[in-house]
Design a protein around this motif. Structure first.
Motif, mmCIF file in Angstrom:
data_model
loop_
_atom_site.group_PDB
_atom_site.id
_atom_site.type_symbol
_atom_site.label_atom_id
_atom_site.label_comp_id
_atom_site.label_asym_id
_atom_site.label_seq_id
_atom_site.Cartn_x
_atom_site.Cartn_y
_atom_site.Cartn_z
ATOM 1 N N LEU A 175 0.842 -1.192 0.000
ATOM 2 C CA LEU A 175 0.000 0.000 0.000
ATOM 3 C C LEU A 175 0.878 1.244 0.000
ATOM 4 N N SER A 176 0.430 2.259 -0.749
ATOM 5 C CA SER A 176 1.267 3.447 -0.902
ATOM 6 C C SER A 176 1.399 4.192 0.417
ATOM 7 N N ALA A 177 2.606 4.362 0.838
ATOM 8 C CA ALA A 177 2.975 5.151 2.023
ATOM 9 C C ALA A 177 4.485 5.185 1.982
ATOM 10 N N LYS A 178 5.070 6.290 2.421
ATOM 11 C CA LYS A 178 6.526 6.403 2.301
ATOM 12 C C LYS A 178 7.255 5.325 3.086
ATOM 13 N N ALA A 179 6.703 4.976 4.257
ATOM 14 C CA ALA A 179 7.346 3.920 5.049
ATOM 15 C C ALA A 179 7.294 2.596 4.297
ATOM 16 N N ASN A 180 6.192 2.359 3.561
ATOM 17 C CA ASN A 180 6.091 1.109 2.805
ATOM 18 C C ASN A 180 7.024 1.104 1.605
ATOM 19 N N VAL A 181 7.239 2.274 1.016
ATOM 20 C CA VAL A 181 8.198 2.347 -0.090
ATOM 21 C C VAL A 181 9.583 1.952 0.430
ATOM 22 N N ARG A 182 9.934 2.451 1.602
ATOM 23 C CA ARG A 182 11.214 2.045 2.213
ATOM 24 C C ARG A 182 11.277 0.531 2.418
ATOM 25 N N ALA A 183 10.202 -0.009 2.962
ATOM 26 C CA ALA A 183 10.178 -1.451 3.242
ATOM 27 C C ALA A 183 10.247 -2.247 1.944
ATOM 28 N N ALA A 184 9.542 -1.764 0.906
ATOM 29 C CA ALA A 184 9.559 -2.466 -0.380
ATOM 30 C C ALA A 184 10.960 -2.441 -0.985
ATOM 31 N N LEU A 185 11.635 -1.298 -0.877
ATOM 32 C CA LEU A 185 13.004 -1.201 -1.407
ATOM 33 C C LEU A 185 13.936 -2.162 -0.676
ATOM 34 N N ALA A 186 13.768 -2.256 0.642
ATOM 35 C CA ALA A 186 14.604 -3.186 1.409
ATOM 36 C C ALA A 186 14.348 -4.614 0.954
ATOM 37 N N SER A 187 13.075 -4.949 0.682
ATOM 38 C CA SER A 187 12.746 -6.301 0.201
ATOM 39 C C SER A 187 13.373 -6.556 -1.161
ATOM 40 N N VAL A 188 13.295 -5.559 -2.048
ATOM 41 C CA VAL A 188 13.881 -5.725 -3.384
ATOM 42 C C VAL A 188 15.389 -5.929 -3.273
ATOM 43 N N MET A 189 16.038 -5.107 -2.462
ATOM 44 C CA MET A 189 17.495 -5.185 -2.386
ATOM 45 C C MET A 189 17.931 -6.537 -1.833
ATOM 46 N N SER A 190 17.131 -7.067 -0.905
ATOM 47 C CA SER A 190 17.475 -8.394 -0.418
ATOM 48 C C SER A 190 17.111 -9.448 -1.466
ATOM 49 N N GLU A 232 3.332 9.885 -4.140
ATOM 50 C CA GLU A 232 3.116 11.329 -3.986
ATOM 51 C C GLU A 232 2.153 11.905 -5.011
ATOM 52 N N HIS A 233 2.218 11.423 -6.246
ATOM 53 C CA HIS A 233 1.428 12.060 -7.308
ATOM 54 C C HIS A 233 0.226 11.226 -7.720
ATOM 55 N N ALA A 234 0.445 9.974 -8.116
ATOM 56 C CA ALA A 234 -0.708 9.165 -8.539
ATOM 57 C C ALA A 234 -1.698 9.014 -7.376
ATOM 58 N N TYR A 235 -1.191 8.740 -6.178
ATOM 59 C CA TYR A 235 -2.060 8.584 -5.003
ATOM 60 C C TYR A 235 -2.102 9.840 -4.137
ATOM 61 N N ARG A 236 -1.450 10.890 -4.546
ATOM 62 C CA ARG A 236 -1.512 12.208 -3.878
ATOM 63 C C ARG A 236 -1.308 12.118 -2.377
ATOM 64 N N GLU A 237 -0.350 11.319 -1.964
ATOM 65 C CA GLU A 237 0.036 11.174 -0.549
ATOM 66 C C GLU A 237 -1.094 10.653 0.319
ATOM 67 N N GLU A 238 -2.166 10.128 -0.302
ATOM 68 C CA GLU A 238 -3.300 9.722 0.522
ATOM 69 C C GLU A 238 -3.086 8.375 1.201
ATOM 70 N N GLY A 239 -2.195 7.580 0.670
ATOM 71 C CA GLY A 239 -1.968 6.272 1.283
ATOM 72 C C GLY A 239 -3.114 5.332 0.957
ATOM 73 N N GLY A 240 -2.875 4.059 1.154
ATOM 74 C CA GLY A 240 -3.952 3.093 0.959
ATOM 75 C C GLY A 240 -4.105 2.578 -0.454
ATOM 76 N N GLY A 241 -3.452 3.232 -1.439
ATOM 77 C CA GLY A 241 -3.536 2.738 -2.810
ATOM 78 C C GLY A 241 -2.558 1.590 -3.018
ATOM 79 N N ILE A 242 -2.966 0.650 -3.862
ATOM 80 C CA ILE A 242 -2.101 -0.516 -4.086
ATOM 81 C C ILE A 242 -1.040 -0.208 -5.141
#
Lengths: 124, 166
Positions: free
Chosen positions: B29-44, B72-82
């Motif tokens: 789900l879109s959220a900056k913390a999740n983007v961080r977590a997703a990047l960590a998963s990808v890097m591993s 930030e743009h497609a989901y306009r920082e609202e969070g919750g978008g897949i």
């Protein structure tokens, strides 16, 4: 977001105690820098030795931190890791900052002492 | 559709075929913390590709820019978008696809990503607008489609050393 500071009458060192300067902390960083540098010495050195990752939001926050110091005061950067340096080089923003190889070089001639970066980011 | 995602969770499946080609599929789900977590998963997840540090940092940077743009743009920082991210190793590249159900790109076109200008006076330096410049600089075959209510972005990141070192 953790920033440590040390200063004397000539300069202030702000050490970023974060592994990542990204979209998640860019705004907090800029706000914290505004508070920390609202007054103080003209020369501010940002120690980035611990930062392993910088994205465009983090770069924007660094430029913002530089701009909010005004024209008389100066923001210098020290200790860019390769991934961080790459972003500066690609965007050519390395030319708008004074960049020191590491904090020791940045502090040469100064008697200011700063706490070590927890044994990280130094060459082995 | 997968089981419902909870906020803060990154769902990742990793497959490696007999040619050692790594393939990753992430949903979060879109959220900056999740983007961080997703990047960590990808890097591993791409660890098996044995990329050099420079390639790794390129992959992490490009994906951070793309995923933060979606949040930030497609989901306009609202969070919750897949957000769905699909990565597949192919030859000397990493083929990437990012899908979301957020707002379309303005004029259905990707931003130009003009090169920054270091010669501009310091007080006039923009504090943003580097993202698409970096994405365009570090990727090839960049393409954007809007299909029904979805944004689909595809691109390739060159990671030449991976094949040579194997």
């Amino acid at each position: 977001m953790q920033l440590d500071t040390a200063s004397d009458e000539n300069l202030m060192v702000v050490t970023v105690r974060e592994d990542r300067m990204d979209a998640a902390i860019a705004l907090d960083f800029k706000d914290a820098m505004r508070d920390l540098t609202s007054d103080g010495p003209d020369r501010v050195i940002l120690n980035l030795e611990q930062v392993r990752f910088l994205d465009s939001s983090g770069l924007g926050a660094l430029i913002g931190a530089m701009k909010q110091l005004g024209n008389r005061r100066k923001l210098e950067l020290a200790g860019l890791n390769p991934a961080v340096e790459k972003v500066f080089k690609l965007t050519r923003m390395d030319s708008i900052f004074t960049i020191h190889a590491n904090i020791a070089v940045a502090l040469s001639g100064s008697t200011l002492e700063i706490a070590p970066s927890a044994g990280r980011a130094h060459a082995c | 559709m997968r089981a419902e995602l909870t906020s803060g969770q990154v769902d990742m499946t990793q497959t490696t075929d007999n040619g050692n080609t790594v393939e990753l599929r992430l949903t979060f789900l879109s959220a900056k913390a999740n983007v961080r977590a997703a990047l960590a998963s990808v890097m591993s997840g791409i660890g098996a590709m044995k990329l050099c540090d420079d390639d790794k940092s390129t992959v992490e940077l490009v994906l951070a820019e793309v995923l933060n743009n979606v949040a930030e743009h497609a989901y306009r920082e609202e969070g919750g978008g897949i957000i769905e991210l699909h990565l597949r190793q192919a030859g000397q590249g990493l083929i990437c696809r990012v899908l979301d159900n957020g707002a379309a790109m303005p004029s259905s076109t990707l931003p130009a990503g003009y090169p920054p200008n270091p010669n501009r006076p310091r007080e006039l330096q923009p504090e943003g607008g580097f993202g698409w410049f970096l994405i365009r600089k570090l990727t090839s075959d960049l393409a954007y489609f809007r299909r029904q209510d979805r944004n689909i972005l595809s691109f390739q990141i060159a990671v030449g050393q991976a094949v040579l070192s194997n």
